[in-house]
Structure formats: C-alpha cells, structure tokens
Design a protein around this motif. Sequence first.
Motif, PDB file in Angstrom:
ATOM      1  N   THR A 190     -60.363 -18.815 -41.661  1.00  0.00           N
ATOM      2  CA  THR A 190     -60.923 -19.964 -41.046  1.00  0.00           C
ATOM      3  C   THR A 190     -59.114 -20.431 -40.581  1.00  0.00           C
ATOM      4  O   THR A 190     -59.730 -22.017 -40.223  1.00  0.00           O
ATOM      5  N   VAL A 191     -57.950 -20.526 -40.755  1.00  0.00           N
ATOM      6  CA  VAL A 191     -56.537 -21.078 -41.475  1.00  0.00           C
ATOM      7  C   VAL A 191     -56.491 -20.717 -40.099  1.00  0.00           C
ATOM      8  O   VAL A 191     -56.369 -21.199 -38.769  1.00  0.00           O
ATOM      9  N   GLY A 192     -56.348 -22.505 -39.363  1.00  0.00           N
ATOM     10  CA  GLY A 192     -56.477 -22.948 -37.801  1.00  0.00           C
ATOM     11  C   GLY A 192     -57.253 -23.156 -36.975  1.00  0.00           C
ATOM     12  O   GLY A 192     -57.242 -23.495 -35.670  1.00  0.00           O
ATOM     13  N   ALA A 193     -58.622 -22.661 -37.088  1.00  0.00           N
ATOM     14  CA  ALA A 193     -60.066 -22.360 -36.078  1.00  0.00           C
ATOM     15  C   ALA A 193     -60.183 -24.316 -35.487  1.00  0.00           C
ATOM     16  O   ALA A 193     -60.112 -24.434 -34.678  1.00  0.00           O
ATOM     17  N   GLY A 194     -59.904 -25.282 -36.435  1.00  0.00           N
ATOM     18  CA  GLY A 194     -60.929 -26.299 -36.176  1.00  0.00           C
ATOM     19  C   GLY A 194     -58.981 -26.617 -34.753  1.00  0.00           C
ATOM     20  O   GLY A 194     -59.117 -27.645 -34.336  1.00  0.00           O
ATOM     21  N   ASP A 195     -58.325 -26.816 -35.891  1.00  0.00           N
ATOM     22  CA  ASP A 195     -56.875 -26.724 -34.725  1.00  0.00           C
ATOM     23  C   ASP A 195     -56.628 -26.420 -33.128  1.00  0.00           C
ATOM     24  O   ASP A 195     -56.624 -26.686 -32.072  1.00  0.00           O
ATOM     25  N   ALA A 196     -57.144 -25.138 -33.074  1.00  0.00           N
ATOM     26  CA  ALA A 196     -57.434 -24.429 -31.741  1.00  0.00           C
ATOM     27  C   ALA A 196     -58.584 -24.844 -30.634  1.00  0.00           C
ATOM     28  O   ALA A 196     -58.996 -24.901 -29.937  1.00  0.00           O
ATOM     29  N   PHE A 197     -59.933 -25.080 -31.232  1.00  0.00           N
ATOM     30  CA  PHE A 197     -61.039 -26.309 -31.655  1.00  0.00           C
ATOM     31  C   PHE A 197     -60.487 -27.370 -30.157  1.00  0.00           C
ATOM     32  O   PHE A 197     -60.887 -27.383 -28.959  1.00  0.00           O
ATOM     33  N   THR A 229     -47.278 -17.762 -43.163  1.00  0.00           N
ATOM     34  CA  THR A 229     -47.420 -17.897 -41.624  1.00  0.00           C
ATOM     35  C   THR A 229     -47.145 -19.725 -41.037  1.00  0.00           C
ATOM     36  O   THR A 229     -47.760 -20.651 -41.894  1.00  0.00           O
ATOM     37  N   ALA A 230     -46.406 -20.111 -39.872  1.00  0.00           N
ATOM     38  CA  ALA A 230     -46.171 -21.238 -40.049  1.00  0.00           C
ATOM     39  C   ALA A 230     -47.639 -21.502 -39.165  1.00  0.00           C
ATOM     40  O   ALA A 230     -48.587 -20.903 -39.344  1.00  0.00           O
ATOM     41  N   GLY A 231     -47.014 -23.272 -39.933  1.00  0.00           N
ATOM     42  CA  GLY A 231     -47.952 -23.800 -39.455  1.00  0.00           C
ATOM     43  C   GLY A 231     -48.275 -25.269 -39.814  1.00  0.00           C
ATOM     44  O   GLY A 231     -46.722 -26.030 -39.613  1.00  0.00           O
ATOM     45  N   GLY A 232     -49.339 -26.246 -40.116  1.00  0.00           N
ATOM     46  CA  GLY A 232     -49.532 -27.146 -39.977  1.00  0.00           C
ATOM     47  C   GLY A 232     -50.559 -27.798 -39.253  1.00  0.00           C
ATOM     48  O   GLY A 232     -49.900 -27.582 -37.838  1.00  0.00           O
ATOM     49  N   ALA A 233     -51.030 -28.728 -38.901  1.00  0.00           N
ATOM     50  CA  ALA A 233     -52.445 -29.184 -38.154  1.00  0.00           C
ATOM     51  C   ALA A 233     -51.885 -29.178 -36.711  1.00  0.00           C
ATOM     52  O   ALA A 233     -51.938 -29.123 -36.423  1.00  0.00           O
ATOM     53  N   PRO A 234     -51.380 -30.339 -37.028  1.00  0.00           N
ATOM     54  CA  PRO A 234     -50.330 -31.313 -35.391  1.00  0.00           C
ATOM     55  C   PRO A 234     -49.776 -30.032 -34.493  1.00  0.00           C
ATOM     56  O   PRO A 234     -49.237 -29.978 -33.451  1.00  0.00           O
ATOM     57  N   ILE A 235     -49.591 -29.181 -35.389  1.00  0.00           N
ATOM     58  CA  ILE A 235     -48.356 -28.330 -35.228  1.00  0.00           C
ATOM     59  C   ILE A 235     -48.950 -27.041 -34.492  1.00  0.00           C
ATOM     60  O   ILE A 235     -49.088 -25.911 -32.987  1.00  0.00           O
ATOM     61  N   ASN A 236     -50.567 -26.424 -35.065  1.00  0.00           N
ATOM     62  CA  ASN A 236     -50.904 -26.040 -34.849  1.00  0.00           C
ATOM     63  C   ASN A 236     -51.773 -25.517 -33.497  1.00  0.00           C
ATOM     64  O   ASN A 236     -52.008 -24.930 -33.110  1.00  0.00           O
ATOM     65  N   VAL A 246     -65.614 -23.840 -28.427  1.00  0.00           N
ATOM     66  CA  VAL A 246     -65.935 -22.646 -29.103  1.00  0.00           C
ATOM     67  C   VAL A 246     -65.334 -21.220 -29.141  1.00  0.00           C
ATOM     68  O   VAL A 246     -65.398 -20.646 -30.328  1.00  0.00           O
ATOM     69  N   LYS A 247     -65.559 -20.899 -28.120  1.00  0.00           N
ATOM     70  CA  LYS A 247     -64.744 -19.747 -27.264  1.00  0.00           C
ATOM     71  C   LYS A 247     -63.487 -19.233 -28.634  1.00  0.00           C
ATOM     72  O   LYS A 247     -63.177 -17.737 -29.474  1.00  0.00           O
ATOM     73  N   ILE A 248     -62.249 -20.527 -28.310  1.00  0.00           N
ATOM     74  CA  ILE A 248     -61.329 -20.134 -28.818  1.00  0.00           C
ATOM     75  C   ILE A 248     -61.233 -20.474 -30.446  1.00  0.00           C
ATOM     76  O   ILE A 248     -60.265 -19.272 -31.048  1.00  0.00           O
ATOM     77  N   ALA A 249     -62.001 -21.311 -30.742  1.00  0.00           N
ATOM     78  CA  ALA A 249     -61.808 -21.173 -32.766  1.00  0.00           C
ATOM     79  C   ALA A 249     -62.572 -20.214 -32.852  1.00  0.00           C
ATOM     80  O   ALA A 249     -61.912 -19.526 -34.053  1.00  0.00           O
ATOM     81  N   ALA A 250     -63.531 -19.633 -32.344  1.00  0.00           N
ATOM     82  CA  ALA A 250     -64.551 -18.398 -32.737  1.00  0.00           C
ATOM     83  C   ALA A 250     -63.032 -16.621 -32.440  1.00  0.00           C
ATOM     84  O   ALA A 250     -62.832 -15.366 -33.427  1.00  0.00           O
ATOM     85  N   PHE A 251     -62.475 -17.251 -31.671  1.00  0.00           N
ATOM     86  CA  PHE A 251     -61.123 -15.641 -31.312  1.00  0.00           C
ATOM     87  C   PHE A 251     -59.579 -15.793 -32.686  1.00  0.00           C
ATOM     88  O   PHE A 251     -59.585 -15.173 -33.404  1.00  0.00           O
TER      89      PHE A 251
END
Length: 292
Positions: free
Chosen positions: A246-253, A29-36, A275-280
């Motif tokens: 939990t991949v990308g949850a912190g970036d979504a937060f 899956t595509a990723g990388g914290a700043p891009i997430n 918090v809501k978006i990270a949980a999603f």
Amino acid sequence: MERMKQQNKRPVVVGIGELLWDLLPTGKTAGGAPINFVYHASRLGAEGYAVSAIGDDEDGVDILKELDKNSIQYLIEKVPYPTGTVKVELKEDGIPEYTITERVAWDHMSPTSDAVDLAERADAICFGALAQRSTQSRETIQAILSFAPDTAYRLFDINLRQHYYNKGLIEESLYLSNVLKMNSDEMNQLKELFGLNGTEDEIAAWFMEKYNLKMVVLTAGASYSTVYTPDEVSTLPIPEVEVVDTVGAGDAFSAALIMSLLNGGTLKDAHRYAVKIAAFVCSSKGAWPAYE
C-alpha cells in the motif's frame, strides 16, 4: 539549483517536502509523500514539480535520474547532508512500517526565489507534517505556502510519523491549508491532540469550520473513504484487489482527487476516480508504478 522548465497550460501541481529512497525488502524505490503526489498528478496530466533537497551523493544522483525518467520537473537543492532514506518493512497485509533516517537533506530546504515563483502560479500544493520536523524546513515550507494563490488547493496530507509532530505544528499547517487529508488512525490522534469527541462526520465538520477548510479527506484503510465539503459528503467502499503493498496509495488517491477537481469533475466523480487510482497502486509494487 535545478531550474524549472517553461510553463504550459496543464494544471501546475507542486509537492514540497521529503524526497527519499524507500528501502523495501525487494529493493529501493523513490518516494516521499509530497513527491509521490506529484508523480501521480504528473501521470494524470499535471505539470508537476518536486521541491526538496538531496545530498551530494550517489543516492542523490540516482533520485534525480528517477525524477527525469518519470518526467517530473523539480527544484532540488544540493546540501551537505545525505539524501533521505526510509527503511520500509511490509506486514502480512501489505501495510508498511517505516524507520525514517534523521538529519538528512530534506531537513535542510531553503525558500528560494524560484520556489516562491512556482508557488505563486500553482493550482495545487501538497505538503505534510513529516518534512516540517526540522526548524529550517518547517520555516521554508510555510514561507513558500504563504505565496500560493487563494484559489489553489493547499493540501495538508498530515502524514503523522513517529514523534515528528505536535499540536502547534499541525495548527500552523491547518491555517496555511484549505484541504486536510488523514487516515482513520490519524483522525484518532487528532481527536486526542485537540481534545475532541464525536463521530467522524462531526470531527470533519469541526476542522472545516475551525480552520476554514474547503475539504476534509478521510481514508479508512481497506474499508472506505469519505470526502467532506461544507455542502456535500461522499463515502465510497474500497474495491477488493490483490494487494502487493500500500506504499503511496494514499498519495495517489489525493493526486487523482485533486486532478479530477482541477479538470472540472464533480466531487462524486473525483472521489470515484481517486478510489480507482489508489486501488491500482495497491495492486502494484512501490509508490511509483508505471501507468499503461
């Protein structure tokens, strides 16, 4: 060089750094914290841009297709190094462990005039320590950041990985930022690096005063998160969800927090939204789950 599209009135949100494939047990899956961060900000209404580098290879072609498919605009260089990959192993609780490939494309970014122009009109820029592991990309990221407006959120999502950081790099980044985000493990690492003692509140206050930050964000796994400003503190528990990973949850937060603030939300409202978006994201597979 891929060119930017025409500016519109949405908040301009930029992620500078690692663009890569997360090689999960279930596939890539595509990723990388700043891009997430940019992915989620874009889903939440931003004019989002990824600034990074890819190789002239199949992985590079595929990752640009992912950016296009998800309506993420980008300034992506093609360089004579392979597109980045990270092997991700998930522990029983869904927490990822990373093996990060070295000498890849995002280690060789350049401070292009287009990237500088983009920084000058950004409302928020996200960057981290990992993409600064090479001298070239470190100098590039810091040069681009220096052109961001004083009013922009300059989010240093510290993202400490393996041996790819030191105190000097962290200090340079803190002086260029006005928001610091870390998790509880990273706070403990910073306490050791900077020789600090005290409570979480005292550590956050120290960083805000020392580096003139407008905000410190602390995420404490499945327990709680706290957002600090010089005038206000917001602490919220993490809702119970069925965790896929939990991949990308912190970036979504981070993206949800910053987007809410850019749209005029209060700190409390922005924190609740984050918090809501990270949980999603925790209840979905990968860093870029589809939004309804």
